[in-house]
Write a protein that holds these residues in place. Structure first.
Motif, short mmCIF file in Angstrom:
data_model
loop_
_atom_site.label_atom_id
_atom_site.label_comp_id
_atom_site.label_asym_id
_atom_site.label_seq_id
_atom_site.Cartn_x
_atom_site.Cartn_y
_atom_site.Cartn_z
N LEU A 294 0.79 -1.09 0.25
CA LEU A 294 0.24 0.05 0.00
C LEU A 294 1.00 1.25 -0.09
CD1 LEU A 294 -3.24 0.59 1.79
CD2 LEU A 294 -1.47 2.23 2.26
N GLY A 295 0.50 2.19 -0.69
CA GLY A 295 1.02 3.61 -0.70
C GLY A 295 0.26 4.74 -0.82
N GLY A 296 0.90 5.93 -0.62
CA GLY A 296 0.07 6.90 -0.71
C GLY A 296 1.14 8.30 -0.67
N ARG A 297 0.48 9.41 -0.40
CA ARG A 297 1.15 10.56 -0.18
C ARG A 297 1.82 10.74 1.21
NH1 ARG A 297 1.73 10.15 -4.27
NH2 ARG A 297 0.73 11.19 -6.19
N GLY A 298 3.12 11.11 1.34
CA GLY A 298 3.86 11.31 2.62
C GLY A 298 4.15 12.63 2.85
N SER A 299 5.22 13.09 3.79
CA SER A 299 5.55 14.42 3.98
C SER A 299 6.60 14.53 3.02
CB SER A 299 6.13 14.41 5.38
OG SER A 299 7.29 13.53 5.37
N PHE A 300 6.78 15.98 2.72
CA PHE A 300 7.79 16.49 1.79
C PHE A 300 8.99 16.19 2.36
CE2 PHE A 300 4.15 18.31 -0.23
CZ PHE A 300 4.57 18.34 -1.36
N ALA A 301 9.14 16.23 3.56
CA ALA A 301 10.67 15.79 4.18
C ALA A 301 10.64 14.36 4.08
CB ALA A 301 10.57 16.38 5.51
N ASP A 302 12.12 13.97 3.90
CA ASP A 302 12.29 12.56 3.86
C ASP A 302 12.01 11.91 5.35
OD1 ASP A 302 12.85 12.80 1.32
OD2 ASP A 302 15.01 12.71 1.56
N PRO A 303 11.37 10.75 5.50
CA PRO A 303 11.34 10.05 6.71
C PRO A 303 12.72 9.94 7.17
CG PRO A 303 10.86 8.63 5.10
CD PRO A 303 11.13 9.75 4.45
N GLN A 304 12.60 9.80 8.54
CA GLN A 304 13.98 9.80 9.56
C GLN A 304 13.87 8.32 10.09
OE1 GLN A 304 16.68 11.60 9.08
NE2 GLN A 304 15.25 12.73 7.35
N SER A 305 12.73 7.80 10.35
CA SER A 305 12.55 6.71 10.93
C SER A 305 11.15 5.70 10.43
CB SER A 305 12.49 6.74 12.58
OG SER A 305 11.24 7.31 12.82
N ALA A 306 11.09 4.69 11.03
CA ALA A 306 9.82 3.74 10.60
C ALA A 306 8.47 4.68 11.17
CB ALA A 306 9.66 2.45 11.37
N ALA A 307 8.72 5.73 12.21
CA ALA A 307 7.37 6.23 12.67
C ALA A 307 6.75 7.32 11.67
CB ALA A 307 7.91 7.35 13.62
N GLY A 308 7.74 7.58 10.50
CA GLY A 308 7.39 8.46 9.42
C GLY A 308 6.46 7.69 8.49
N PHE A 309 5.96 6.62 8.67
CA PHE A 309 5.27 5.91 7.81
C PHE A 309 3.83 5.47 8.54
CE2 PHE A 309 9.14 5.11 6.01
CZ PHE A 309 9.13 5.15 4.62
N ALA A 310 3.72 6.29 9.70
CA ALA A 310 2.61 5.78 10.63
C ALA A 310 1.08 6.12 10.01
CB ALA A 310 2.44 6.54 11.84
N ARG A 311 1.17 7.27 9.04
CA ARG A 311 -0.01 7.44 8.28
C ARG A 311 -0.51 6.50 7.24
NH1 ARG A 311 -3.46 12.13 7.77
NH2 ARG A 311 -1.84 13.46 8.67
N ILE A 312 0.74 5.93 6.73
CA ILE A 312 0.36 5.06 5.57
C ILE A 312 -0.11 3.89 6.31
CG2 ILE A 312 1.27 3.64 3.76
CD1 ILE A 312 0.87 6.51 3.02
N GLU A 313 0.39 3.44 7.47
CA GLU A 313 -0.03 2.21 7.89
C GLU A 313 -1.34 2.31 8.62
OE1 GLU A 313 3.11 0.83 10.55
OE2 GLU A 313 4.96 1.70 9.63
N ALA A 314 -1.54 3.60 9.25
CA ALA A 314 -2.94 3.74 9.54
C ALA A 314 -4.15 3.40 8.36
CB ALA A 314 -3.01 4.99 10.49
N GLU A 315 -3.79 4.04 7.31
CA GLU A 315 -4.61 3.61 6.06
C GLU A 315 -4.78 2.41 5.67
OE1 GLU A 315 -6.07 5.73 4.32
OE2 GLU A 315 -5.10 7.83 4.28
N LEU A 316 -3.68 1.51 5.84
CA LEU A 316 -3.73 -0.10 5.63
C LEU A 316 -4.79 -0.53 6.54
CD1 LEU A 316 -0.99 -2.54 4.42
CD2 LEU A 316 -2.52 -2.94 6.67
N ALA A 317 -4.57 -0.15 7.92
CA ALA A 317 -5.31 -0.72 8.81
C ALA A 317 -6.98 -0.44 8.89
CB ALA A 317 -4.92 -0.56 10.51
N GLY A 318 -7.34 0.83 8.37
CA GLY A 318 -8.48 1.23 8.07
C GLY A 318 -9.22 0.66 6.98
N LEU A 319 -8.38 0.01 6.10
CA LEU A 319 -9.09 -0.69 4.82
C LEU A 319 -9.16 -2.22 5.08
CD1 LEU A 319 -7.07 1.10 1.97
CD2 LEU A 319 -9.53 0.98 2.37
#
Length: 418
Positions: A294-319
């Protein structure tokens, strides 16, 4: 923190390509080793043209090797709009982009897990449905065997919750994008393309009746014509106007452990790829080893840790619900334009450039590369009339600010839709 993609960990070792350390000349220079550049170089060489391709990293390094591998035909505009904008040739070209890719893969025998299994565009709210139905009807009128899916059918074919309807396009499908990029590079070299990796172009200038590219390492390439295919990875030192023509948005992606037999019976049992109709939506599919991606728009800043993907992981759980273990997290740049339209430009004699594929780059960039090659080799008209200049976005340096504000605004509008 390193974020290796699922594609990088599931592809064979990359071929070793030489670095250009001497000056040379050619008929056409292609700058950029992604889908667009590789396709252009391959088709030019097959037409008997002497081609040099220069890639700053390795073939498939950028968006071509990191995307979701969804092969979706068309542009963002519907075919009736394309007819009005650029004429029927544009809509015909757009409608064939997926077929062009799959036909090329079959002809070359590229092992890239290619499956023409269809694409579903999913509506999350009732407000999305009229537009989706109109888009489907326009393609049906052009002979596409598309079909409509109501809410019950959407849950049955996707295994996801919350979709109220959508349409299915059988022309579409999926590939392993990094395998495809590397396969195209090998096919191009076999056809006679002189392909060089780790050969960054520092400058491009018109000289006499042709062009000269100057590399960081000091070598030069003289060419009659040039295709600038570096897209959103174009440095300002190479072509400042092209570098400022798009907003380089980050696309974040995740992949799970392989799904169980029960999960596979429920989630995408037909193997289609899916993207949402929301302004800031997600896209998902099954990937290598039957992992859910699953993918989607992230922040314009590059992620620095796995926490930067929290929104995408929440989208997967929601679906799909909770309980999925995430094994891969990665990101890459997507070239976006305010009107969601491709920028195809001819800013100088014998120079073509394209950028701003707006999430349609897999099929579109390969097809456009083929069209560029036909234009240079046979004089075939381009399917979209090129602009004589490269339009730059105002205040481009501030794109992380206004781009981030724009994403928040569109997310708010998505939340208010009914």
């Amino acid at each position: 923190m390193d974020f290796p993609s699922l594609w990088a960990t599931s592809a064979p070792a990359a071929p070793s390509w030489p670095q250009l350390d001497h000056s040379l000349g050619c008929d056409v220079l292609v700058i950029g080793g992604g889908f667009q550049g590789l396709s252009a170089a391959l088709h030019l060489a097959e037409a008997g043209t002497e081609v040099v391709l220069l890639e700053a990293q390795e073939p498939g390094f950028g968006a071509s090797g990191r995307n979701g591998g969804q092969v979706i035909p068309g542009l963002k505009d519907d075919p009736d709009t394309l007819d009005r904008l650029w004429g029927p040739a544009a809509s015909e070209f757009a409608g064939r982009t997926a077929d062009t890719l799959f036909e090329l893969v079959a002809r070359l025998g590229i092992d890239c897990d290619a499956v023409q299994g269809g694409w579903i565009q999913a509506g999350n709210r009732q407000v999305h449905l009229p537009g989706l139905q109109a888009r489907m009807a326009q393609w049906q009128a052009r002979g596409v065997a598309a079909d409509w899916l109501d809410a019950a059918a959407m849950e049955r074919v996707t295994g996801a919750r919350g979709f109220v309807g959508g349409w299915r396009d059988p022309r579409a499908g999926r590939v392993h994008p990094l395998k495809l990029a590397r396969g195209l590079a090998q096919a191009a070299a076999a056809a006679g393309v002189k392909l060089f990796a780790h050969s960054k172009v520092a400058g491009l200038a018109r000289g006499g009746t042709g062009w000269q590219a100057r590399l960081d390492a000091g070598a030069t390439v003289e060419a009659e014509r040039v295709i600038l295919a570096s897209n959103v990875y174009t440095p300002t030192s190479l072509e400042p106007q092209l570098a400022r023509a798009t907003v380089p948005a980050n696309s974040f992606q995740i992949a799970t452990t392989p799904l169980t037999a029960d999960q596979l019976a429920r989630i995408l049992p037909g193997g289609e790829v899916v993207s949402e109709a929301r302004r800031v939506g997600t896209y998902f599919r099954l990937g290598p080893e039957n992992r859910l991606m699953l993918g989607g728009r992230g922040s314009f800043a590059d992620p620095q840790s796995a926490a930067g993907f929290a929104r995408i992981e929440a989208e997967l759980a929601g679906l799909f619900g909770s309980g999925f273990e995430i094994t891969h997290r990665w990101f890459g740049r997507v070239g976006m334009t305010p009107d969601h339209r491709l920028r195809l430009c001819a800013p100088g004699p014998g120079l073509l450039a394209a950028t701003g594929f707006n999430g349609r780059g897999v099929a579109l960039s390969i097809s456009l590369g083929k069209a560029m090659a036909a234009h240079f080799a046979q004089g075939t008209p381009l399917p979209i009339p090129p602009s004589p200049s490269i339009p730059s976005l105002p205040f481009h340096a501030l794109h992380p600010i206004y781009g981030g504000l724009g994403i928040h605004y569109y997310r708010l509008r998505d939340a208010l839709d009914r």
